[in-house]
Design an enzyme around this catalytic site. Structure first.
Site, PDB file in Angstrom:
ATOM      1  NE  ARG A  59      -2.604  -1.966  -0.621  1.00 45.19           N
ATOM      2  CZ  ARG A  59      -2.217  -3.227  -0.782  1.00 45.19           C
ATOM      3  NH1 ARG A  59      -2.043  -4.021   0.250  1.00 45.19           N
ATOM      4  NH2 ARG A  59      -1.980  -3.713  -1.974  1.00 45.19           N
ATOM      5  CG  HIS A 109      -8.832   5.840  10.981  1.00 40.79           C
ATOM      6  ND1 HIS A 109      -9.878   5.747  10.084  1.00 40.79           N
ATOM      7  CD2 HIS A 109      -9.404   5.884  12.218  1.00 40.79           C
ATOM      8  CE1 HIS A 109     -11.026   5.739  10.757  1.00 40.79           C
ATOM      9  NE2 HIS A 109     -10.767   5.823  12.039  1.00 40.79           N
TER      10      HIS A 109
END
Length: 235
Positions: A59, A109
């Site tokens: 990612r 987050h």
């Protein structure tokens, strides 16, 4: 909108999807082919840390192939020009808001390009591969880094700061969020409780759409620049 001074903006996966970033949970319930429970929980990391590290390494590497879109850029312009208080809270772990130039920004987050050392507790910018068990940039110990990502079962970052901003804002804006993930999904109710106007911009109505005074449906890259221009014109 009149008498707007303090603004809180929440962004979710929808704003980055227009740049080519995979949404956290696709239509099939998977995150880029993986069950969320296998890559986004402390239990998954304890069970198979190598697999989890490789997932986030991939990612992180993909961030180089995407760029901020007009919505990110418009919010950065608003950040630079808005004379009142402003807090941009993102649920996204990419760095597109940062690269667009937003400064009054909070990653609730966590961030893909940040490492959390479980040995010393420090967080550091990180752009490499954690699966290779590199040394911590702070304490130099090997093999103790984990992605600086808030997983399911963990508390999002800086919640007290967010709640204070929600209590003091005149306008709460939600962009590209599903309204399904708490505590972020409850921000609109908190803001309304304290008297703020509320606006959502989304491809489709969110699960909490009924709590917003106004909903604008469409792509963030189309809607956000128009909204920002209108807001700054009336400053």
């Amino acid at each position: 909108m009149e008498n707007i001074n303090n603004i809180v903006i929440l962004t979710g996966a929808g704003i980055s999807a227009e740049s080519g970033v995979a949404t956290f949970r696709g239509p099939d319930g998977l995150w880029e082919g993986h069950r969320v429970e296998d890559v986004a929980t402390p239990e998954a990391f304890a069970r198979d840390p190598d697999m989890v590290q490789k997932f986030y390494d991939e990612r992180r590497a993909k961030l180089d192939a995407v760029q901020p879109n007009p919505a990110h850029q418009a919010l950065a312009e608003l950040d630079q020009k808005w004379p009142g208080d402003l807090l941009l809270v993102t649920q996204n772990v990419d760095d597109l808001h940062d690269r667009a130039g937003s400064q009054r920004l909070l990653h609730m987050h966590g961030e893909l390009r940040s490492a959390w050392c479980l040995a010393c507790g420090e967080r550091s910018p990180f752009a490499g591969k954690m699966a290779l068990d590199p040394a911590c940039p702070k304490c130099d110990q090997f093999g103790h880094l984990r992605p600086d990502i808030v997983w399911f079962g963990e508390m999002p970052y800086q919640m007290e700061r967010i709640e204070l901003a929600l209590a003091q804002c005149d306008l709460f804006v939600s962009i590209g969020t599903s309204g399904a993930v708490y505590p972020a999904a409850g921000f609109v109710q908190s803001a309304r409780h304290y008297g703020a106007r509320t606006l959502e911009m989304n491809l489709d109505p969110s699960e909490g759409s009924l709590y917003f005074h106004e909903s604008r449906m469409g792509k963030a890259g189309d809607l956000v620049p128009v909204w920002v221009e209108d807001l700054l014109t009336n400053v």
